[in-house]
Design a protein around this motif. Sequence first.
Motif, PDB file in Angstrom:
ATOM      1  N   GLU A  54       0.825  -1.209   0.000  1.00  0.00           N
ATOM      2  CA  GLU A  54       0.000   0.000   0.000  1.00  0.00           C
ATOM      3  C   GLU A  54       0.862   1.265   0.000  1.00  0.00           C
ATOM      4  OE1 GLU A  54      -2.464  -3.339   1.147  1.00  0.00           O
ATOM      5  OE2 GLU A  54      -0.514  -2.661   1.860  1.00  0.00           O
ATOM      6  N   MET A  77       0.704  -2.140 -11.496  1.00  0.00           N
ATOM      7  CA  MET A  77       1.792  -1.615 -10.668  1.00  0.00           C
ATOM      8  C   MET A  77       3.098  -1.764 -11.441  1.00  0.00           C
ATOM      9  SD  MET A  77       2.912  -2.639  -6.797  1.00  0.00           S
ATOM     10  CE  MET A  77       4.392  -1.942  -6.052  1.00  0.00           C
ATOM     11  N   VAL A  91       2.152   1.643  -3.522  1.00  0.00           N
ATOM     12  CA  VAL A  91       1.080   2.042  -4.435  1.00  0.00           C
ATOM     13  C   VAL A  91       0.780   3.538  -4.282  1.00  0.00           C
ATOM     14  CG1 VAL A  91      -1.394   1.827  -4.871  1.00  0.00           C
ATOM     15  CG2 VAL A  91       0.041  -0.221  -4.712  1.00  0.00           C
ATOM     16  N   ALA A  92       0.720   4.013  -3.037  1.00  0.00           N
ATOM     17  CA  ALA A  92       0.451   5.429  -2.789  1.00  0.00           C
ATOM     18  C   ALA A  92       1.517   6.301  -3.447  1.00  0.00           C
ATOM     19  CB  ALA A  92       0.390   5.703  -1.287  1.00  0.00           C
ATOM     20  N   PRO A 107       3.792   8.621 -11.235  1.00  0.00           N
ATOM     21  CA  PRO A 107       3.571   7.535 -12.202  1.00  0.00           C
ATOM     22  C   PRO A 107       4.667   7.376 -13.252  1.00  0.00           C
ATOM     23  CG  PRO A 107       2.208   9.431 -12.752  1.00  0.00           C
ATOM     24  CD  PRO A 107       2.864   9.750 -11.451  1.00  0.00           C
ATOM     25  N   MET A 163      -4.290  -0.479  -7.904  1.00  0.00           N
ATOM     26  CA  MET A 163      -4.061   0.594  -8.889  1.00  0.00           C
ATOM     27  C   MET A 163      -4.154   0.120 -10.332  1.00  0.00           C
ATOM     28  SD  MET A 163       0.077   1.201  -8.392  1.00  0.00           S
ATOM     29  CE  MET A 163       0.135   2.523  -9.596  1.00  0.00           C
ATOM     30  N   LYS A 179       1.239   6.101  -7.381  1.00  0.00           N
ATOM     31  CA  LYS A 179       0.089   6.856  -7.903  1.00  0.00           C
ATOM     32  C   LYS A 179       0.423   8.342  -8.022  1.00  0.00           C
ATOM     33  CE  LYS A 179      -3.916   4.036  -6.592  1.00  0.00           C
ATOM     34  NZ  LYS A 179      -5.110   3.937  -5.711  1.00  0.00           N
ATOM     35  N   GLU A 180       1.200   8.857  -7.092  1.00  0.00           N
ATOM     36  CA  GLU A 180       1.589  10.259  -7.127  1.00  0.00           C
ATOM     37  C   GLU A 180       2.774  10.508  -8.056  1.00  0.00           C
ATOM     38  OE1 GLU A 180       2.270  11.886  -3.285  1.00  0.00           O
ATOM     39  OE2 GLU A 180       0.270  11.392  -2.511  1.00  0.00           O
TER      40      GLU A 180
END
Length: 378
Positions: A46, A76, A49-50, A56, A73, A53-54
Motif C-alpha cells: 500500500e 503496478m 502504491v500510494a 507515475p 491501482m 500513484k503520485e
Amino acid sequence: MDRNARLKEVVRAAKEHPVYREKFKGVHPEEVTLENLGELPLTTREEWVAYLKENPRPPEGASLMHLTPSPLMGWMPEYLSQEDLRYQTEALAEHYRRLGLVGKKVLVAFSYHVFAGGWLFHQALWRAGNLVFPHGPGEAARIAEIGQAYGFDVLVTNPSFALKVGQAGGRFALLLAGGEPFTSVPGFREKVEAVLGGVALDAYGTSELGIVAGERLEKDGLWEIPEMAVLEVLDPETLKPVPDGEKGELVVTALSRTLMPMVRFRTGDLAIAERREGLTVLPRGVFGRTDQMVKVKGVKLYPTELAPILGGFGLDPKGFQVVLERKLEGTDKLVLRLKAEKVPPGLMEAIQRATGLKVDEVELVGELEGGLVVDRRF
C-alpha cells in the motif's frame, strides 16, 4: 558473496528513496546486518502504491520496466536500473549453476511482454551458460515439437501450461516452474512430472521482488536464494519472527533492487519457516494469504490455505466458504461449505493435518453467497 555488504548498499539506496526517507531517518546503513535487519521498519504494498500513484512516470536511471496486475491501482510498475539488471542476472545465474544448469538447452514459455517472468529466467539462465530460446507463452503442441526437434533439456513455464505441453507430447528432463501454486497443491508435482517425464522444481517470486526462493534437486522446500533476498516469516499480529514450523507472513528484503528498493516488504503470503544451513527454507512453499486470518477454537486459521488442498483433491480451489458458529455449550463450530457434489475421501483428514483444526460439518451447495468467511459467533 558478502551478503551484509550488499544489504548495506540496498539500505543506503532505500534511505534516499521517498518511500523510506522518513521511516529510515535514524537508520545508519553501515550498521545494518543480517542479524539486526529485523529492527528496521516494515514496508507494505500500500505504501508503494500510494507513492507510485503520485509519481507515475519512470524514475531517473530506469533501464527496464515491467507491469504487474494490482487490485489497488490496476497496474503496478516495476523499474530496474542497469546496475540492478547486472546484479540480478548474475545472482540468479549462481542459483541455476548450483542446480547444475550449465550447457543445457532451455525453452522459456513465460511472457516476455508486460510481465517480468520471461526476462527474469531468460537473462539468468543465459548468464549461467545455457542456450536459451525465448518462445513465450501458448502453443503447447509447437513447444512439444520444438523440444523434440532440437533436443531441449529444460522447460520454463507455469505448471498448468507444463501439463498441456506434456499432454501434447512434450518431454523435458527438467521443469522450472513458477507463477502459481504448485508444490503446495497435493499431487500436482507428481502429475506434471508423469506427463513431462522429468523432474519439476518450484520457485517463488513477485514482480516487485524478482525470484527470491527456489527448490533444489532434493525437493526439500523452497530455499532462500542468498544472492537475491533475505526471507523472514513473521506472526502477522505481533510482527515477531515465528518459531520453526509455525505459520506466518512472508517478509522479503530484495538484494537485487536499489532503484526501487524492497526492504522488509510484507508480501501477505502464508508460509512456514525453517532455518537450515544458515538460510531460511519454506518447506511447504507459499500456500495461502494472511489477510483473512480468524481464530477458531483458539487456533489461527488462514482460510486461503484450504484452496490448494481442495485443488489437490480435484475440487474448485475457489469453491468454498468457511462458516463459524457457536455451539450450545459455547465452543466454536467450524463448518465448511463446498461447491461440490460430494466430499472426496481423505479431504477432511488433509485439512486437519494442514490446519490443526477438525471440520465439524460439511455443507454441499450449488452456489456460494457472501465472502470467504462468514462469522456468526457474535
